[in-house]
Design an enzyme around this catalytic site. Sequence first.
Site, PDB file in Angstrom:
ATOM      1  N   ARG A   1      10.992  -1.504  11.143  1.00 15.61           N
ATOM      2  CA  ARG A   1       9.850  -1.010  11.917  1.00 15.61           C
ATOM      3  C   ARG A   1       9.629  -1.879  13.146  1.00 15.61           C
ATOM      4  O   ARG A   1       9.800  -3.102  13.085  1.00 15.61           O
ATOM      5  CB  ARG A   1       8.602  -1.042  11.036  1.00 15.61           C
ATOM      6  CG  ARG A   1       7.987   0.329  10.842  1.00 15.61           C
ATOM      7  CD  ARG A   1       6.935   0.334   9.772  1.00 15.61           C
ATOM      8  NE  ARG A   1       5.712  -0.355  10.152  1.00 15.61           N
ATOM      9  CZ  ARG A   1       4.612  -0.346   9.406  1.00 15.61           C
ATOM     10  NH1 ARG A   1       4.596   0.305   8.252  1.00 15.61           N
ATOM     11  NH2 ARG A   1       3.537  -0.995   9.793  1.00 15.61           N
TER      12      ARG A   1
ATOM     13  N   ARG B   1      -0.553  -9.347  13.059  1.00 17.20           N
ATOM     14  CA  ARG B   1      -1.126  -8.295  12.206  1.00 17.20           C
ATOM     15  C   ARG B   1      -1.910  -8.897  11.044  1.00 17.20           C
ATOM     16  O   ARG B   1      -2.962  -8.394  10.677  1.00 17.20           O
ATOM     17  CB  ARG B   1      -0.010  -7.389  11.668  1.00 17.20           C
ATOM     18  CG  ARG B   1       0.496  -6.397  12.719  1.00 17.20           C
ATOM     19  CD  ARG B   1       1.860  -5.843  12.363  1.00 17.20           C
ATOM     20  NE  ARG B   1       1.867  -5.060  11.134  1.00 17.20           N
ATOM     21  CZ  ARG B   1       2.958  -4.840  10.403  1.00 17.20           C
ATOM     22  NH1 ARG B   1       4.121  -5.331  10.778  1.00 17.20           N
ATOM     23  NH2 ARG B   1       2.877  -4.121   9.316  1.00 17.20           N
TER      24      ARG B   1
ATOM     25  N   ARG C   1     -10.319   0.375   8.476  1.00 15.27           N
ATOM     26  CA  ARG C   1      -9.822  -0.961   8.783  1.00 15.27           C
ATOM     27  C   ARG C   1     -10.824  -1.794   9.548  1.00 15.27           C
ATOM     28  O   ARG C   1     -10.524  -2.940   9.886  1.00 15.27           O
ATOM     29  CB  ARG C   1      -8.588  -0.816   9.668  1.00 15.27           C
ATOM     30  CG  ARG C   1      -7.277  -1.080   8.980  1.00 15.27           C
ATOM     31  CD  ARG C   1      -6.232  -0.682   9.991  1.00 15.27           C
ATOM     32  NE  ARG C   1      -5.080  -1.487   9.896  1.00 15.27           N
ATOM     33  CZ  ARG C   1      -3.950  -1.087   9.303  1.00 15.27           C
ATOM     34  NH1 ARG C   1      -3.874   0.085   8.734  1.00 15.27           N
ATOM     35  NH2 ARG C   1      -2.927  -1.867   9.289  1.00 15.27           N
TER      36      ARG C   1
ATOM     37  N   ARG D   1      11.763  -5.618   5.167  1.00 15.65           N
ATOM     38  CA  ARG D   1      11.509  -4.186   4.940  1.00 15.65           C
ATOM     39  C   ARG D   1      12.448  -3.325   5.775  1.00 15.65           C
ATOM     40  O   ARG D   1      12.717  -3.610   6.928  1.00 15.65           O
ATOM     41  CB  ARG D   1      10.062  -3.833   5.289  1.00 15.65           C
ATOM     42  CG  ARG D   1       9.817  -2.318   5.230  1.00 15.65           C
ATOM     43  CD  ARG D   1       8.367  -1.949   5.197  1.00 15.65           C
ATOM     44  NE  ARG D   1       7.633  -2.406   6.374  1.00 15.65           N
ATOM     45  CZ  ARG D   1       6.327  -2.273   6.521  1.00 15.65           C
ATOM     46  NH1 ARG D   1       5.605  -1.722   5.567  1.00 15.65           N
ATOM     47  NH2 ARG D   1       5.734  -2.718   7.609  1.00 15.65           N
TER      48      ARG D   1
ATOM     49  N   LYS E   1       0.840  -1.217   0.000  1.00 11.49           N
ATOM     50  CA  LYS E   1       0.000   0.000   0.000  1.00 11.49           C
ATOM     51  C   LYS E   1       0.869   1.259   0.000  1.00 11.49           C
ATOM     52  O   LYS E   1       0.687   2.163  -0.807  1.00 11.49           O
ATOM     53  CB  LYS E   1      -0.932   0.012   1.229  1.00 11.49           C
ATOM     54  CG  LYS E   1      -1.852  -1.191   1.328  1.00 11.49           C
ATOM     55  CD  LYS E   1      -2.776  -1.120   2.533  1.00 11.49           C
ATOM     56  CE  LYS E   1      -2.086  -1.183   3.893  1.00 11.49           C
ATOM     57  NZ  LYS E   1      -1.371  -2.455   4.168  1.00 11.49           N
TER      58      LYS E   1
HETATM   59  P1  AP5 Z   1       4.822  -1.591   1.942  1.00  9.79           P
HETATM   60  O1  AP5 Z   1       4.461  -0.781   0.740  1.00  9.79           O
HETATM   61  O2  AP5 Z   1       5.561  -0.909   3.035  1.00  9.79           O
HETATM   62  O3  AP5 Z   1       3.526  -2.373   2.486  1.00  9.79           O
HETATM   63  P2  AP5 Z   1       2.204  -1.826   3.198  1.00  9.79           P
HETATM   64  O4  AP5 Z   1       1.041  -2.470   2.535  1.00  9.79           O
HETATM   65  O5  AP5 Z   1       2.216  -0.346   3.283  1.00  9.79           O
HETATM   66  O6  AP5 Z   1       2.385  -2.533   4.612  1.00  9.79           O
HETATM   67  P3  AP5 Z   1       2.284  -1.935   6.101  1.00  9.79           P
HETATM   68  O7  AP5 Z   1       3.044  -2.869   6.974  1.00  9.79           O
HETATM   69  O8  AP5 Z   1       2.652  -0.500   6.125  1.00  9.79           O
HETATM   70  O9  AP5 Z   1       0.764  -2.109   6.346  1.00  9.79           O
HETATM   71  P4  AP5 Z   1       0.026  -2.068   7.693  1.00  9.79           P
HETATM   72  O10 AP5 Z   1      -1.332  -1.926   7.219  1.00  9.79           O
HETATM   73  O11 AP5 Z   1       0.302  -3.205   8.576  1.00  9.79           O
HETATM   74  O12 AP5 Z   1       0.683  -0.830   8.469  1.00  9.79           O
HETATM   75  P5  AP5 Z   1       0.138   0.610   8.837  1.00  9.79           P
HETATM   76  O13 AP5 Z   1       1.298   1.496   8.897  1.00  9.79           O
HETATM   77  O14 AP5 Z   1      -1.000   0.965   7.977  1.00  9.79           O
HETATM   78  O15 AP5 Z   1       5.679  -2.845   1.412  1.00  9.79           O
HETATM   79  C1  AP5 Z   1       6.186  -3.818   2.318  1.00  9.79           C
HETATM   80  C2  AP5 Z   1       7.543  -4.353   1.832  1.00  9.79           C
HETATM   81  O16 AP5 Z   1       7.359  -5.040   0.590  1.00  9.79           O
HETATM   82  C3  AP5 Z   1       8.589  -3.260   1.541  1.00  9.79           C
HETATM   83  O17 AP5 Z   1       9.843  -3.701   1.938  1.00  9.79           O
HETATM   84  C4  AP5 Z   1       8.513  -3.072   0.019  1.00  9.79           C
HETATM   85  O18 AP5 Z   1       9.756  -2.656  -0.476  1.00  9.79           O
HETATM   86  C5  AP5 Z   1       8.129  -4.463  -0.455  1.00  9.79           C
HETATM   87  N1  AP5 Z   1       7.272  -4.452  -1.660  1.00  9.79           N
HETATM   88  C6  AP5 Z   1       6.227  -3.616  -1.912  1.00  9.79           C
HETATM   89  N2  AP5 Z   1       5.660  -3.892  -3.111  1.00  9.79           N
HETATM   90  C7  AP5 Z   1       6.355  -4.949  -3.624  1.00  9.79           C
HETATM   91  C8  AP5 Z   1       6.238  -5.712  -4.829  1.00  9.79           C
HETATM   92  N3  AP5 Z   1       5.287  -5.452  -5.751  1.00  9.79           N
HETATM   93  N4  AP5 Z   1       7.096  -6.735  -5.019  1.00  9.79           N
HETATM   94  C9  AP5 Z   1       8.062  -7.030  -4.094  1.00  9.79           C
HETATM   95  N5  AP5 Z   1       8.225  -6.331  -2.930  1.00  9.79           N
HETATM   96  C10 AP5 Z   1       7.373  -5.309  -2.691  1.00  9.79           C
HETATM   97  O19 AP5 Z   1      -0.437   0.356  10.298  1.00  9.79           O
HETATM   98  C11 AP5 Z   1       0.409   0.069  11.379  1.00  9.79           C
HETATM   99  C12 AP5 Z   1      -0.390  -0.070  12.656  1.00  9.79           C
HETATM  100  O20 AP5 Z   1      -1.048   1.169  12.972  1.00  9.79           O
HETATM  101  C13 AP5 Z   1      -1.524  -1.103  12.636  1.00  9.79           C
HETATM  102  O21 AP5 Z   1      -1.068  -2.396  12.938  1.00  9.79           O
HETATM  103  C14 AP5 Z   1      -2.461  -0.538  13.711  1.00  9.79           C
HETATM  104  O22 AP5 Z   1      -1.981  -0.861  14.993  1.00  9.79           O
HETATM  105  C15 AP5 Z   1      -2.329   0.964  13.521  1.00  9.79           C
HETATM  106  N6  AP5 Z   1      -3.343   1.497  12.592  1.00  9.79           N
HETATM  107  C16 AP5 Z   1      -3.113   2.135  11.408  1.00  9.79           C
HETATM  108  N7  AP5 Z   1      -4.270   2.473  10.813  1.00  9.79           N
HETATM  109  C17 AP5 Z   1      -5.267   2.051  11.641  1.00  9.79           C
HETATM  110  C18 AP5 Z   1      -6.689   2.078  11.558  1.00  9.79           C
HETATM  111  N8  AP5 Z   1      -7.335   2.617  10.495  1.00  9.79           N
HETATM  112  N9  AP5 Z   1      -7.385   1.525  12.580  1.00  9.79           N
HETATM  113  C19 AP5 Z   1      -6.758   0.982  13.647  1.00  9.79           C
HETATM  114  N10 AP5 Z   1      -5.428   0.907  13.780  1.00  9.79           N
HETATM  115  C20 AP5 Z   1      -4.687   1.431  12.781  1.00  9.79           C
HETATM  116 MG    MG Z   2       2.336   1.057   4.876  1.00  9.95          MG
END
Ligand code: AP5
Ligand code: MG
Length: 215
Positions: free
Chosen positions: A161, A172, A89, A128, A14
């Site tokens: 992270r 997660r 979410r 990552r 994402k």
């Molecule tokens: P990356 O693009 O970083 O993946 P991502 O989908 O953004 O994954 P996240 O871990 O950021 O998602 P998340 O939803 O768990 O975290 P968030 O910060 O939202 O890519 C990942 C890796 O893969 C990288 O190394 C990249 O280089 C590689 N990659 C990407 N595309 C690729 C491809 N096509 N091929 C190969 N490699 C690739 O949330 C964190 C925490 O915050 C949650 O756990 C929760 O506690 C809280 N939170 C956030 N939002 C909410 C909400 N709305 N409600 C409640 N809690 C929330």
């Molecule tokens: Mg992300």
Amino acid sequence: MLNLILLGPPGAGKGTQAVKLKEKYSIPHISTGDIFRKNIKEGTELGIKAKMYMDKGELVPDDVVIGIALSRLCESDCEGGFLLDGFPRTVHQAEELSAFLADSGRALDLVLDINVDKDELVRRLSGRRVCKLCGATFHVTGMPPQKDGICDKCGGELLQRADDSEETVTNRIEVYNRQTMPLVDYYEKMGVIAHIDGAAGLENVFSEITKSIEA
Ligand code: AP5
Ligand code: MG
Ligand code: ZN
């Protein structure tokens, strides 16, 4: 006006796709996870609260997240559209977002549901690395920086992270399946969802996404 949501499990890509979409369509990238991490870094009350949940891989409670996301959408840079990443979410968050958008005379254009299998998610998250200074994202084998441990964009130090430990990653993904997957149905019923194969390379995923947006 282009109002988009990026939906998909942790590691689906994402944030990686958001960087490219933001540039192509000139819309702000709103990641609730990034907002929380910024608050953790600054030691705010919100950050202290969010960290307790994030470190365990649990969701931050709806009553905290919803206010933050919706007030961000009230800022003037969202008038021409927005790209939500990681919000909503839960079904409750989605319902509150729908009501808010209807009240402000806006509508969703598309929800991009990015799918990647579990083994690949774990592989991506464990490798990552994120820049301490500018937040740019790399992968130790898939998208390595030119110099080990150093950001290509700003020279900052690359870190792992806190919630990318193997144990937290597994939780997660389970939390996603239990609490966020129901949104696929929710947006399917609204007729605004596009399913994207997130397992392909970065550029292929991007072109599939832009095709769905422009279809
Ligand atoms: P990356 O693009 O970083 O993946 P991502 O989908 O953004 O994954 P996240 O871990 O950021 O998602 P998340 O939803 O768990 O975290 P968030 O910060 O939202 O890519 C990942 C890796 O893969 C990288 O190394 C990249 O280089 C590689 N990659 C990407 N595309 C690729 C491809 N096509 N091929 C190969 N490699 C690739 O949330 C964190 C925490 O915050 C949650 O756990 C929760 O506690 C809280 N939170 C956030 N939002 C909410 C909400 N709305 N409600 C409640 N809690 C929330
Ligand atoms: Mg992300
Ligand atoms: Zn950097």
